[in-house]
Design a protein around this motif. Structure first.
Motif, PDB file in Angstrom:
ATOM      1  N   ILE A  62      40.700  18.959  47.210  1.00  0.00           N
ATOM      2  CA  ILE A  62      39.842  19.687  48.128  1.00  0.00           C
ATOM      3  C   ILE A  62      38.388  19.271  47.941  1.00  0.00           C
ATOM      4  N   PHE A  63      37.734  18.929  49.049  1.00  0.00           N
ATOM      5  CA  PHE A  63      36.306  18.627  49.001  1.00  0.00           C
ATOM      6  C   PHE A  63      35.499  19.904  49.223  1.00  0.00           C
ATOM      7  N   SER A  64      35.874  20.656  50.258  1.00  0.00           N
ATOM      8  CA  SER A  64      35.186  21.923  50.528  1.00  0.00           C
ATOM      9  C   SER A  64      36.067  22.791  51.426  1.00  0.00           C
ATOM     10  N   ILE A  65      35.887  24.094  51.278  1.00  0.00           N
ATOM     11  CA  ILE A  65      36.608  25.059  52.114  1.00  0.00           C
ATOM     12  C   ILE A  65      35.601  25.786  52.980  1.00  0.00           C
ATOM     13  N   VAL A  99      44.960  27.882  47.151  1.00  0.00           N
ATOM     14  CA  VAL A  99      44.881  26.528  47.695  1.00  0.00           C
ATOM     15  C   VAL A  99      44.742  25.545  46.532  1.00  0.00           C
ATOM     16  N   SER A 100      45.539  24.490  46.556  1.00  0.00           N
ATOM     17  CA  SER A 100      45.455  23.486  45.504  1.00  0.00           C
ATOM     18  C   SER A 100      45.474  22.096  46.121  1.00  0.00           C
ATOM     19  N   ALA A 123      35.930  30.397  43.129  1.00  0.00           N
ATOM     20  CA  ALA A 123      36.197  29.617  41.920  1.00  0.00           C
ATOM     21  C   ALA A 123      37.679  29.271  41.789  1.00  0.00           C
ATOM     22  N   LYS A 124      38.532  30.152  42.320  1.00  0.00           N
ATOM     23  CA  LYS A 124      39.977  29.937  42.220  1.00  0.00           C
ATOM     24  C   LYS A 124      40.575  29.420  43.524  1.00  0.00           C
ATOM     25  N   ASN A 125      39.740  29.212  44.543  1.00  0.00           N
ATOM     26  CA  ASN A 125      40.240  28.794  45.866  1.00  0.00           C
ATOM     27  C   ASN A 125      41.384  29.703  46.317  1.00  0.00           C
TER      28      ASN A 125
END
Length: 121
Positions: free
Chosen positions: A28-31, A24-25, A74-76
């Motif tokens: 992004i605020f939060s997942i 995901v790139s 860390a890498k989404n």
């Protein structure tokens, strides 16, 4: 804009393994959670596996014991390790992310473009 990019699909023989990745790139605020869904020809899209930001996982009964979902916060990125693949696993696999973007600041679902997995001898 937020993007989900999948990789790792392909053709594999029954009993074989594949590993799917989804990164995901974007702003992004939060997942909250990420997951994998699949859609076979003539069928509805179905849940395969999900993983929440805290690490809890959920699997479809049909893949329990064969598939493993994992994530790298860390890498989404989310991964789907698929073992003991069967012909009935053949489908387009879609990555999903339930996240808050910095642009809109409210939860939304985002989808990848899909990656084909074919299990055949």
């Amino acid at each position: 804009q937020v993007q989900l990019v999948e990789s790792g699909g392909g053709l594999v023989q029954p009993g074989g393994s594949l590993r799917l990745s989804c990164a995901v790139s974007g702003p992004i605020f939060s997942i909250h959670a990420m997951g994998w869904y699949r859609q076979a020809p003539g069928k509805q899209r179905e849940l395969v596996a999900t993983i929440a930001s805290g690490g809890s996982t959920k699997y479809a009964d049909s893949v329990k014991g064969r598939f493993t979902i994992s994530g790298d916060n860390a890498k989404n990125t989310v991964y789907l390790q698929m073992n003991s693949l069967k012909p009935e696993d053949t489908a387009v696999y879609y990555c999903n992310a339930d996240l808050i973007s910095k642009v809109y600041m409210f939860p939304s679902d985002y989808w990848g473009q899909g990656t084909q997995v074919t299990v055949s001898s």
